[in-house]
Design an enzyme around this catalytic site. Structure first.
Site, PDB file in Angstrom:
ATOM      1  N   CYS A   1      13.354  11.148  22.910  1.00 32.09           N
ATOM      2  CA  CYS A   1      12.618  11.994  23.851  1.00 32.09           C
ATOM      3  C   CYS A   1      13.502  13.108  24.398  1.00 32.09           C
ATOM      4  CB  CYS A   1      12.074  11.160  25.001  1.00 32.09           C
ATOM      5  SG  CYS A   1      11.136  12.136  26.194  1.00 32.09           S
TER       6      CYS A   1
ATOM      7  N   PRO B   1       5.136   7.130  19.404  1.00 36.40           N
ATOM      8  CA  PRO B   1       4.975   6.905  20.840  1.00 36.40           C
ATOM      9  C   PRO B   1       4.991   8.240  21.576  1.00 36.40           C
ATOM     10  CG  PRO B   1       7.225   6.398  20.160  1.00 36.40           C
ATOM     11  CD  PRO B   1       6.462   6.701  18.912  1.00 36.40           C
ATOM     12  N   MET B   2       3.997   8.465  22.439  1.00 41.32           N
ATOM     13  CA  MET B   2       3.934   9.707  23.218  1.00 41.32           C
ATOM     14  C   MET B   2       3.526   9.369  24.642  1.00 41.32           C
ATOM     15  SD  MET B   2       2.082  12.347  20.542  1.00 41.32           S
ATOM     16  CE  MET B   2       0.818  11.160  20.013  1.00 41.32           C
ATOM     17  N   ALA B   3       4.402   9.700  25.591  1.00 39.69           N
ATOM     18  CA  ALA B   3       4.124   9.415  26.994  1.00 39.69           C
ATOM     19  C   ALA B   3       2.870  10.168  27.433  1.00 39.69           C
ATOM     20  CB  ALA B   3       5.309   9.823  27.865  1.00 39.69           C
TER      21      ALA B   3
ATOM     22  N   GLN C   1       7.845   0.449  23.153  1.00 45.64           N
ATOM     23  CA  GLN C   1       9.049   1.270  23.261  1.00 45.64           C
ATOM     24  C   GLN C   1       9.638   1.184  24.662  1.00 45.64           C
ATOM     25  OE1 GLN C   1       9.382   5.791  23.450  1.00 45.64           O
ATOM     26  NE2 GLN C   1      10.078   5.439  21.359  1.00 45.64           N
TER      27      GLN C   1
ATOM     28  N   HIS D   1      13.050  12.234  14.203  1.00 48.07           N
ATOM     29  CA  HIS D   1      12.359  13.510  14.412  1.00 48.07           C
ATOM     30  C   HIS D   1      13.277  14.624  13.924  1.00 48.07           C
ATOM     31  CE1 HIS D   1       9.535  16.206  16.665  1.00 48.07           C
ATOM     32  NE2 HIS D   1      10.576  17.001  16.542  1.00 48.07           N
TER      33      HIS D   1
ATOM     34  N   ASN E   1       9.494  12.175  11.010  1.00 47.53           N
ATOM     35  CA  ASN E   1       8.655  12.625  12.122  1.00 47.53           C
ATOM     36  C   ASN E   1       8.940  14.091  12.402  1.00 47.53           C
ATOM     37  OD1 ASN E   1       8.872  12.322  15.654  1.00 47.53           O
ATOM     38  ND2 ASN E   1       6.956  12.370  14.547  1.00 47.53           N
ATOM     39  N   GLY E   2       7.898  14.822  12.823  1.00 51.50           N
ATOM     40  CA  GLY E   2       8.077  16.206  13.228  1.00 51.50           C
ATOM     41  C   GLY E   2       7.258  17.183  12.408  1.00 51.50           C
ATOM     42  N   ASP E   3       6.247  17.813  13.044  1.00 50.48           N
ATOM     43  CA  ASP E   3       5.449  18.884  12.430  1.00 50.48           C
ATOM     44  C   ASP E   3       4.631  18.440  11.230  1.00 50.48           C
ATOM     45  OD1 ASP E   3       6.632  20.461  14.341  1.00 50.48           O
ATOM     46  OD2 ASP E   3       7.812  21.679  12.960  1.00 50.48           O
TER      47      ASP E   3
END
Length: 325
Positions: free
Chosen positions: A101, A17-19, A71, A170, A201-203
């Protein structure tokens, strides 16, 4: 490949999920490209704000493939529980709680990753939301509040005990924001501590990196965020590599043309011309980073005011690319 409640998820690749990014048009495109699960932009738990234009778009998941994961973000257990119930009534099939977040405007309201400082409140929220709905509840966290306070393992155990159906982690703390490199050792320790599905999650920006992270952490799936911006086909590339070790090449210019045009047209249809044209500009910028990074074209595109002009400009751009090849 793994289950979340009653749902079998066939791909080990999940769209984070990304705002401002994972709206309905992008989610639908990423499902088509190979994501096994996509998660909505975070929706505030304060239903008093749901009448705003931004929230109305974020709450719209008509026509999406199942399971639909929504979410929610906030810091009040009762408010989050009520938001979960209302989203389920609106068609949500999985509720995801945001405790990952790092944005100031979220953390300043004691939400997102700011919650990781208060484990008592975390536990109250988890029990309140899980108890409020019949659908699976998932959780997204960071490894902790700061490098000296990596409490991700404790939070993970707490989540499993509360009935959380799956956990995404993350590999940075709240203090890290998006700086430095993600670390996966904490995620591996979390894997040793819990048995529910775990997403790393992450990179993660390539099929090879996804495979390495899964091998290191023992996670069930990878969650892809920023690397999918302008490269939605990355999700399918990772999925195929994890299945059979085959590296699928990037789409040809003609395929990229089709994908970009389909995406921009969906944005125009979903938001209407005025807003759709403006949102299309940032997505076009991300696509250009992966296919030439033509800044002159980007500047010209950002001055266009109609959907038809944007689509015509994209058509002309790819004709010129073919002619120059």
């Amino acid at each position: 490949m793994f289950r979340i409640g009653p749902y079998n998820i066939s791909s080990r690749v999940i769209l984070a999920p990304m705002a401002g990014v994972t709206d309905r048009p992008f989610r639908q495109l990423c499902r088509e490209m190979g994501a096994g699960l996509v998660v909505s932009e975070m929706v505030t738990a304060d239903k008093r704000l749901w009448h705003t234009r931004k929230s109305s778009f974020r709450l719209d998941h008509r026509g999406e493939a199942e399971p639909r994961s929504i979410q929610i973000a906030g810091g009040d257990p009762e408010m989050l529980a009520e938001a979960a119930r209302l989203n389920v009534e609106n068609g949500a099939q999985i509720i995801d709680i945001n405790m990952g977040c790092p944005a100031k405007k979220v953390c300043n309201k004691a939400a997102g990753s700011a919650l990781l400082r208060d484990e008592t409140l975390v536990e109250e929220i988890l029990h309140a939301v899980v108890g409020a709905v019949e659908v699976p509840v998932t959780l997204k966290i960071r490894t902790g509040w700061c490098p000296d306070s990596r409490n991700g393992v404790r939070i993970a155990k707490m989540a499993q005990s509360a009935g959380i159906a799956a956990l995404a982690v993350h590999g940075r703390t709240r203090a890290d924001k998006y700086q430095g490199q993600a670390e996966y050792d904490t995620i591996a320790r979390i894997r040793d501590a819990i048995s529910i599905p775990l997403f790393a999650n992450g990179d993660i920006d390539s099929p090879e990196k996804a495979s390495q992270v899964l091998a290191h952490t023992g996670a069930d799936a990878v969650m892809i965020g920023r690397a999918a911006q302008g490269r939605p086909w990355l999700l399918g590339q990772i999925d195929q590599y994890l299945r059979n070790g085959e590296l699928r090449p990037d789409p040809t210019p003609d395929e990229q043309h089709r994908i970009l045009r389909q995406h921009l047209d969906a944005l125009h249809q979903f938001y209407g011309e005025y807003l759709g044209v403006r949102i299309a500009r940032k997505h076009l910028g991300w696509y250009l980073q992966s296919c030439g990074n033509d800044q002159d074209f980007r500047q010209r595109f950002n001055q266009l005011e109609t959907a038809s002009d944007q689509l015509a400009a994209v058509d002309q751009y790819f004709v010129q690319r073919r002619n120059a090849a």
